[in-house]
Design a protein around this motif. Structure first.
Motif, PDB file in Angstrom:
ATOM      1  N   ILE A   1       5.911   3.937  -7.103  1.00  0.00           N
ATOM      2  CA  ILE A   1       5.615   2.893  -8.085  1.00  0.00           C
ATOM      3  C   ILE A   1       5.508   1.542  -7.393  1.00  0.00           C
ATOM      4  CG2 ILE A   1       6.555   1.626 -10.071  1.00  0.00           C
ATOM      5  CD1 ILE A   1       7.620   4.403 -11.032  1.00  0.00           C
ATOM      6  N   ASP A   2       6.362   1.296  -6.416  1.00  0.00           N
ATOM      7  CA  ASP A   2       6.298   0.045  -5.666  1.00  0.00           C
ATOM      8  C   ASP A   2       4.972  -0.083  -4.915  1.00  0.00           C
ATOM      9  OD1 ASP A   2       7.588  -2.418  -4.683  1.00  0.00           O
ATOM     10  OD2 ASP A   2       7.569  -1.382  -2.739  1.00  0.00           O
ATOM     11  N   HIS A   3       4.541   0.976  -4.256  1.00  0.00           N
ATOM     12  CA  HIS A   3       3.262   0.939  -3.540  1.00  0.00           C
ATOM     13  C   HIS A   3       2.094   0.794  -4.513  1.00  0.00           C
ATOM     14  CE1 HIS A   3       4.356   1.478   0.649  1.00  0.00           C
ATOM     15  NE2 HIS A   3       5.308   2.297   0.232  1.00  0.00           N
TER      16      HIS A   3
ATOM     17  N   THR B   1     -11.539  -4.132   8.509  1.00  0.00           N
ATOM     18  CA  THR B   1     -10.426  -4.981   8.036  1.00  0.00           C
ATOM     19  C   THR B   1      -9.661  -4.396   6.858  1.00  0.00           C
ATOM     20  OG1 THR B   1     -11.604  -6.439   6.461  1.00  0.00           O
ATOM     21  CG2 THR B   1     -11.667  -7.072   8.809  1.00  0.00           C
ATOM     22  N   ILE B   2     -10.140  -3.335   6.222  1.00  0.00           N
ATOM     23  CA  ILE B   2      -9.393  -2.743   5.111  1.00  0.00           C
ATOM     24  C   ILE B   2      -8.214  -1.963   5.680  1.00  0.00           C
ATOM     25  CG2 ILE B   2      -9.432  -1.073   3.215  1.00  0.00           C
ATOM     26  CD1 ILE B   2     -12.370  -1.788   2.779  1.00  0.00           C
ATOM     27  N   HIS B   3      -7.043  -2.199   5.105  1.00  0.00           N
ATOM     28  CA  HIS B   3      -5.839  -1.470   5.491  1.00  0.00           C
ATOM     29  C   HIS B   3      -5.527  -0.412   4.441  1.00  0.00           C
ATOM     30  CE1 HIS B   3      -5.461  -4.914   8.117  1.00  0.00           C
ATOM     31  NE2 HIS B   3      -4.583  -4.236   8.804  1.00  0.00           N
ATOM     32  N   CYS B   4      -4.929   0.677   4.886  1.00  0.00           N
ATOM     33  CA  CYS B   4      -4.625   1.784   3.982  1.00  0.00           C
ATOM     34  C   CYS B   4      -3.222   2.309   4.273  1.00  0.00           C
ATOM     35  CB  CYS B   4      -5.652   2.899   4.180  1.00  0.00           C
ATOM     36  SG  CYS B   4      -5.468   4.296   3.054  1.00  0.00           S
TER      37      CYS B   4
ATOM     38  N   LYS C   1      -4.142   0.602 -11.863  1.00  0.00           N
ATOM     39  CA  LYS C   1      -4.937   0.578 -10.637  1.00  0.00           C
ATOM     40  C   LYS C   1      -6.216   1.381 -10.784  1.00  0.00           C
ATOM     41  CE  LYS C   1      -1.957  -1.936  -8.683  1.00  0.00           C
ATOM     42  NZ  LYS C   1      -2.216  -3.288  -8.220  1.00  0.00           N
ATOM     43  N   ALA C   2      -7.292   0.846 -10.237  1.00  0.00           N
ATOM     44  CA  ALA C   2      -8.566   1.554 -10.163  1.00  0.00           C
ATOM     45  C   ALA C   2      -8.416   2.709  -9.185  1.00  0.00           C
ATOM     46  CB  ALA C   2      -9.657   0.599  -9.679  1.00  0.00           C
TER      47      ALA C   2
ATOM     48  N   CYS D   1      -0.729  -2.304  -4.256  1.00  0.00           N
ATOM     49  CA  CYS D   1      -2.051  -2.008  -3.706  1.00  0.00           C
ATOM     50  C   CYS D   1      -3.161  -2.603  -4.574  1.00  0.00           C
ATOM     51  CB  CYS D   1      -2.250  -0.498  -3.555  1.00  0.00           C
ATOM     52  SG  CYS D   1      -2.502   0.414  -5.102  1.00  0.00           S
ATOM     53  N   ARG D   2      -4.338  -2.699  -3.996  1.00  0.00           N
ATOM     54  CA  ARG D   2      -5.515  -3.151  -4.753  1.00  0.00           C
ATOM     55  C   ARG D   2      -6.108  -1.997  -5.548  1.00  0.00           C
ATOM     56  NH1 ARG D   2      -9.048  -7.433  -3.702  1.00  0.00           N
ATOM     57  NH2 ARG D   2      -7.056  -8.444  -3.380  1.00  0.00           N
ATOM     58  N   ALA D   3      -6.104  -0.797  -4.939  1.00  0.00           N
ATOM     59  CA  ALA D   3      -6.698   0.374  -5.587  1.00  0.00           C
ATOM     60  C   ALA D   3      -6.145   1.625  -4.927  1.00  0.00           C
ATOM     61  CB  ALA D   3      -8.220   0.341  -5.464  1.00  0.00           C
TER      62      ALA D   3
END
Length: 167
Positions: free
Chosen positions: A67-69, A27-30, A97-98, A73-75
């Protein structure tokens, strides 16, 4: 999860795709930004791993798009082999971001404080997948790590570099 780099073998985005194929990463999207000689091979691999529906290759992007992405994003995942410095890591930190990188990634593994500003994991799909899952499942952890990365990046000044050299 967001990844950005030149798409070359030493950047190891095949490792990212193999991690996304691990059951723990279901389920993780990249989103992967960049261009290079590995793009067709990576697209083929995503299809072979049956994850193409969760991976978007967006090609070369502008600084504003990056910068927008980074904002959305989460990380950030950046697992190169023996990278000299790793500007991607600093850019991610500047956006709060981590970063997930690998123990043999060189510069990025020196910049990321494992468990504090991201994760530095063994260079294998399962370890990368577990780190991605932890950040995807825990928004607060990702935010805390991103804030720590931001502090690290803000401390990267010429004055600080000179002071370290003089010590």
């Amino acid at each position: 999860i967001f990844g950005v780099s030149r798409l070359a073998p030493l950047k190891r985005f095949d490792l990212v795709l193999r991690a996304l194929a691990e059951p723990v990463a279901a389920t993780i999207h990249c989103v992967i930004a960049g261009e290079g000689g590995e793009l067709d091979r990576l697209r083929d691999l995503a299809g072979q791993l049956d994850i193409a529906h969760r991976v978007r290759f967006i090609g070369r992007i502008s600084d504003a798009e990056m910068i927008d992405h980074l904002a959305k994003c989460r990380a950030v995942v950046f697992p190169p082999f023996n990278e000299d410095y790793g500007f991607v890591t600093v850019e991610a930190f500047m956006c709060g971001k981590a970063v997930i990188t690998c123990t043999d990634s060189g510069g990025p593994s020196e910049l990321v404080a494992d468990g504090e500003s991201g994760f530095v994991v063994d260079p294998n799909p399962e370890a990368l997948a577990v780190a991605m899952r932890r950040l995807m499942d825990d928004r607060n952890l990702a935010a805390r790590m991103g804030e720590a990365g931001g502090r690290t990046a803000r401390g990267m000044t010429w004055a600080a570099a000179v002071q370290r050299l003089l010590q």
